[in-house]
Design a protein around this motif. Structure first.
Motif, PDB file in Angstrom:
ATOM      1  N   ASP A   1       0.436  -1.258  -0.239  1.00  0.00           N
ATOM      2  CA  ASP A   1      -0.261   0.085   0.005  1.00  0.00           C
ATOM      3  C   ASP A   1       1.285   1.109   0.089  1.00  0.00           C
ATOM      4  OD1 ASP A   1      -2.459  -0.968   0.419  1.00  0.00           O
ATOM      5  OD2 ASP A   1      -1.765  -1.738   1.914  1.00  0.00           O
ATOM      6  N   GLY A   2       1.696   0.994   0.231  1.00  0.00           N
ATOM      7  CA  GLY A   2       3.141   1.961  -0.062  1.00  0.00           C
ATOM      8  C   GLY A   2       4.391   2.061   0.149  1.00  0.00           C
ATOM      9  N   ILE A   3       5.050   2.664  -0.093  1.00  0.00           N
ATOM     10  CA  ILE A   3       7.247   1.938  -0.245  1.00  0.00           C
ATOM     11  C   ILE A   3       7.409   3.669   0.987  1.00  0.00           C
ATOM     12  CG2 ILE A   3       8.919   1.482  -1.513  1.00  0.00           C
ATOM     13  CD1 ILE A   3       7.138   0.818  -3.745  1.00  0.00           C
ATOM     14  N   ILE A   4       8.105   3.194   1.310  1.00  0.00           N
ATOM     15  CA  ILE A   4       9.378   3.402   1.908  1.00  0.00           C
ATOM     16  C   ILE A   4      11.085   3.591   1.944  1.00  0.00           C
ATOM     17  CG2 ILE A   4      10.417   4.673   3.873  1.00  0.00           C
ATOM     18  CD1 ILE A   4       7.948   3.555   5.539  1.00  0.00           C
ATOM     19  N   LEU A   5      11.707   4.169   1.000  1.00  0.00           N
ATOM     20  CA  LEU A   5      13.010   4.014   0.596  1.00  0.00           C
ATOM     21  C   LEU A   5      13.471   4.913   0.422  1.00  0.00           C
ATOM     22  CD1 LEU A   5      14.002   2.892  -2.563  1.00  0.00           C
ATOM     23  CD2 LEU A   5      12.823   3.994  -3.997  1.00  0.00           C
TER      24      LEU A   5
ATOM     25  N   VAL B   1       9.231  14.182   0.741  1.00  0.00           N
ATOM     26  CA  VAL B   1      10.284  13.462   1.300  1.00  0.00           C
ATOM     27  C   VAL B   1      10.757  13.756   2.321  1.00  0.00           C
ATOM     28  CG1 VAL B   1      12.012  14.922  -0.264  1.00  0.00           C
ATOM     29  CG2 VAL B   1      13.336  13.359   0.191  1.00  0.00           C
ATOM     30  N   ILE B   2      11.403  12.919   3.609  1.00  0.00           N
ATOM     31  CA  ILE B   2      12.369  13.174   4.396  1.00  0.00           C
ATOM     32  C   ILE B   2      13.629  13.103   4.657  1.00  0.00           C
ATOM     33  CG2 ILE B   2      11.670  12.482   7.197  1.00  0.00           C
ATOM     34  CD1 ILE B   2       9.101  11.401   6.453  1.00  0.00           C
ATOM     35  N   SER B   3      14.479  14.200   4.976  1.00  0.00           N
ATOM     36  CA  SER B   3      15.718  14.309   5.242  1.00  0.00           C
ATOM     37  C   SER B   3      16.344  14.905   6.000  1.00  0.00           C
ATOM     38  CB  SER B   3      16.690  14.750   4.112  1.00  0.00           C
ATOM     39  OG  SER B   3      17.310  14.758   3.709  1.00  0.00           O
ATOM     40  N   GLY B   4      17.312  13.949   7.017  1.00  0.00           N
ATOM     41  CA  GLY B   4      17.899  14.569   8.461  1.00  0.00           C
ATOM     42  C   GLY B   4      17.363  14.407   9.425  1.00  0.00           C
ATOM     43  N   LEU B   5      16.503  13.622   9.849  1.00  0.00           N
ATOM     44  CA  LEU B   5      16.106  13.026  11.136  1.00  0.00           C
ATOM     45  C   LEU B   5      16.469  12.131  11.667  1.00  0.00           C
ATOM     46  CD1 LEU B   5      12.003  15.036  10.454  1.00  0.00           C
ATOM     47  CD2 LEU B   5      14.451  16.271  11.217  1.00  0.00           C
ATOM     48  N   GLY B   6      17.145  11.396  11.236  1.00  0.00           N
ATOM     49  CA  GLY B   6      17.602  10.283  11.523  1.00  0.00           C
ATOM     50  C   GLY B   6      16.124   9.448  11.665  1.00  0.00           C
ATOM     51  N   LEU B   7      17.207   7.747  11.859  1.00  0.00           N
ATOM     52  CA  LEU B   7      15.992   7.052  11.396  1.00  0.00           C
ATOM     53  C   LEU B   7      14.478   7.176  11.874  1.00  0.00           C
ATOM     54  CD1 LEU B   7      17.914   4.153  13.086  1.00  0.00           C
ATOM     55  CD2 LEU B   7      17.529   5.008  11.166  1.00  0.00           C
ATOM     56  N   LYS B   8      14.897   8.602  12.717  1.00  0.00           N
ATOM     57  CA  LYS B   8      12.560   8.099  12.785  1.00  0.00           C
ATOM     58  C   LYS B   8      12.125   8.891  11.469  1.00  0.00           C
ATOM     59  CE  LYS B   8      10.996  11.707  16.316  1.00  0.00           C
ATOM     60  NZ  LYS B   8       9.484  10.712  17.282  1.00  0.00           N
ATOM     61  N   GLY B   9      12.676   9.427  10.727  1.00  0.00           N
ATOM     62  CA  GLY B   9      12.193   9.167   9.418  1.00  0.00           C
ATOM     63  C   GLY B   9      11.345   7.894   9.023  1.00  0.00           C
ATOM     64  N   TYR B  10      12.195   7.289   9.358  1.00  0.00           N
ATOM     65  CA  TYR B  10      11.117   6.338   8.709  1.00  0.00           C
ATOM     66  C   TYR B  10       9.685   6.061   9.126  1.00  0.00           C
ATOM     67  CZ  TYR B  10      15.294   4.071   6.491  1.00  0.00           C
ATOM     68  OH  TYR B  10      16.072   4.364   5.832  1.00  0.00           O
ATOM     69  N   GLU B  11       9.561   6.537  10.990  1.00  0.00           N
ATOM     70  CA  GLU B  11       7.810   6.138  11.303  1.00  0.00           C
ATOM     71  C   GLU B  11       7.110   7.174  11.360  1.00  0.00           C
ATOM     72  OE1 GLU B  11      11.041   5.727  14.792  1.00  0.00           O
ATOM     73  OE2 GLU B  11       9.565   6.909  16.508  1.00  0.00           O
ATOM     74  N   LEU B  12       7.944   8.236  10.966  1.00  0.00           N
ATOM     75  CA  LEU B  12       7.446   9.324   9.938  1.00  0.00           C
ATOM     76  C   LEU B  12       6.479   9.451   8.491  1.00  0.00           C
ATOM     77  CD1 LEU B  12       9.564  12.256  11.001  1.00  0.00           C
ATOM     78  CD2 LEU B  12       7.763  11.729  12.423  1.00  0.00           C
ATOM     79  N   ALA B  13       7.032   8.078   7.923  1.00  0.00           N
ATOM     80  CA  ALA B  13       6.849   8.109   6.931  1.00  0.00           C
ATOM     81  C   ALA B  13       5.682   7.109   7.077  1.00  0.00           C
ATOM     82  CB  ALA B  13       7.602   7.462   6.346  1.00  0.00           C
ATOM     83  N   VAL B  14       6.615   6.014   7.301  1.00  0.00           N
ATOM     84  CA  VAL B  14       5.303   5.664   7.893  1.00  0.00           C
ATOM     85  C   VAL B  14       3.574   5.735   8.635  1.00  0.00           C
ATOM     86  CG1 VAL B  14       3.839   3.438   9.385  1.00  0.00           C
ATOM     87  CG2 VAL B  14       6.566   3.590   9.139  1.00  0.00           C
ATOM     88  N   SER B  15       3.593   6.990   9.697  1.00  0.00           N
ATOM     89  CA  SER B  15       2.846   7.569  10.457  1.00  0.00           C
ATOM     90  C   SER B  15       2.112   8.432   8.578  1.00  0.00           C
ATOM     91  CB  SER B  15       2.557   8.729  11.073  1.00  0.00           C
ATOM     92  OG  SER B  15       3.275   8.343  11.851  1.00  0.00           O
TER      93      SER B  15
END
Ligand code: DQA
Length: 142
Positions: free
Chosen positions: A66-70, A120-134
């Motif tokens: 349903d969505g990709i985090i790349l 795009v999410i850049s510079g927020l560390g690994l937290k970027g992945y969970e922000l993308a999930v949200s």
């Protein structure tokens, strides 16, 4: 809901690779916590150092998720093929970078992917992945 996480070259070395830039956590241990945080979401995870394998995974998950985090890592800045793969699918793609690519060398400022992605999410560390999930989980419900 199924979200696919796809990581590109050298991200298998997270935890050991330039910890001052990328942190000292492995992606595998971060991923365990991420799955616990979002128990209603089914995740798949794929990492490759090979451009063609990443393109094949984007094509596959474009149909199966349903969505990709790349995080295409260095291929972000070089790969017309990955950009074309994102254009070819309908699943939304969020581009993530652990470091702030705009605060780094100039050759990292250009992405062949961003224009094809939902954002795009850049510079927020690994937290970027969970922000993308949200984002992807709320986008699915709105
Ligand atoms: C990266 C940034 C890229 O410029 C770099 O080539 C990487 C990782 C990041 O997550 O910050 O390998 O995508």
């Amino acid at each position: 809901m199924h979200i696919a996480i796809i990581n590109g070259p050298n991200l298998n070395l997270l935890g050991k690779r330039e910890p001052s830039v990328y942190g000292s956590k492995t992606f595998e241990s971060y991923f365990e916590g991420l799955k616990e945080k979002f128990p209603a979401i089914t995740f798949s995870y794929f990492q490759s150092n090979i451009e063609g394998e990443l393109i094949s995974e984007v094509q596959k998950m474009g149909a199966e998720s349903d969505g990709i985090i790349l995080n295409a890592a260095a291929y972000t800045h070089t790969s017309v093929g990955l950009g074309d793969a994102i254009s070819a699918i309908t699943a939304p793609v969020v581009e993530v970078h652990i470091s702030n690519i705009y605060a780094r060398e100039e050759y990292r400022h250009h992405s062949y992917l961003t224009g094809k992605c939902a954002g795009v999410i850049s510079g927020l560390g690994l937290k970027g992945y969970e922000l993308a999930v949200s984002y992807l989980s709320s986008a699915k419900n709105t």
